[in-house]
Design an enzyme around this catalytic site. Sequence first.
Site, PDB file in Angstrom:
ATOM      1  N   LYS A  53       1.260  -1.074  -0.204  1.00  0.00           N
ATOM      2  CA  LYS A  53       0.259  -0.110  -0.334  1.00  0.00           C
ATOM      3  C   LYS A  53       0.798   1.055  -0.008  1.00  0.00           C
ATOM      4  CE  LYS A  53      -4.032  -2.499   2.240  1.00  0.00           C
ATOM      5  NZ  LYS A  53      -4.231  -3.187   3.016  1.00  0.00           N
ATOM      6  N   GLN A  97      -4.155  -1.577  10.103  1.00  0.00           N
ATOM      7  CA  GLN A  97      -4.232  -3.051   8.701  1.00  0.00           C
ATOM      8  C   GLN A  97      -4.714  -3.381   9.984  1.00  0.00           C
ATOM      9  OE1 GLN A  97      -2.993  -3.452   5.494  1.00  0.00           O
ATOM     10  NE2 GLN A  97      -4.455  -5.686   5.806  1.00  0.00           N
ATOM     11  N   ASP A 120     -10.768   3.002   4.428  1.00  0.00           N
ATOM     12  CA  ASP A 120     -11.208   1.254   4.263  1.00  0.00           C
ATOM     13  C   ASP A 120     -12.416   0.863   4.197  1.00  0.00           C
ATOM     14  OD1 ASP A 120      -9.056  -0.590   3.669  1.00  0.00           O
ATOM     15  OD2 ASP A 120      -8.982  -1.205   6.141  1.00  0.00           O
TER      16      ASP A 120
END
Length: 287
Positions: A53, A97, A120
């Site tokens: 990412k 994460q 997200d």
Amino acid sequence: MAQLIDGKLLSAQIRSEVKADVEKRVQLGKRAPFLTVVLIGEDPASASYVKAKAAASAEVGIGSDTLRFESSISESEVLALLARLNEDPNVDGILVQLPLPSHIDEQKVINAIAPTKDVDCFHPESVGNLVIGMDGFQPATPAGIVEMLRRSNIPTAGKHCVIIGRSNIVGKPLANLMLKKGIDSTVTVCHSRTPNLPEIARQADILVAAIGRAHFVTADMVKEGAVVIDVGINRIDDPTKERGYRLVGDVDFEAVSKKASFITPVPGGVGPMTIAVLLQNTLKASR
Ligand code: NAD
């Protein structure tokens, strides 16, 4: 033989579009978008996703940093950190994460991210917007799948989309996207308690496997000419590889590709699309 949907190629298109938009922003004298990633613990898969990412962000001109913490960090410390990042005007997107260590309540952490920075698309407000069809952040993996279909000119309206898996990350948000006006599929979601799963899968015009079991979808579960999207990422032992394993999807690619009209490979399919949508979301957050 099925046509391959090349996630690497399609995600490169999206990344170059994001890059052009970031450059335009910067030319107008605005700050480049900025993503902060929070990584807790030592999970090797999480570490490699976070690395990918950061690299993808850099490539398109999005600034990013990764805040790393030992798995012993307390839940209240994580919540305090998020409160600071929510207030930080230089941070556009925040991504924690997953998975988190078991002493930290994942949903509590997700709820603590400001919805305006929720790249997200996991916050209940983002999920609510998705369900009622409002504009907002896109769920990364599901939106990546929809982009693959769109950019491959695969019709979705009135098609029967069967999704195997009902997770909050893939199955459920994908079901909502496929139902959306403009995409207009008829959607069935199957899961571990679905008794006649192969029979339902065989009715799919578009079959999506998001289970996490290697080679779960066999050729007898696929209708001739169906479009097959393989979300799964599974490690299987492979002594011929230096690292001792290789990655495979949830679909028996060899056999299913002889029956499907389109199929995504693993790796190089849905995975790269997920990151591309994250970049789109970060750009959106900066606006
Ligand atoms: P999850 O474990 O949260 O959910 C798996 C789902 O599969 C569950 O809803 C469960 O009901 C269903 N399932 C499990 N066993 C089943 C069975 N025998 N029959 C029918 N359904 C069954 O997983 P997830 O987060 O949705 O991820 C699924 C897979 O996709 C994993 O391999 C994951 O690594 C991969 N993934 C890939 C990406 C990507 O970018 N390519 C993103 C997210 C997840």
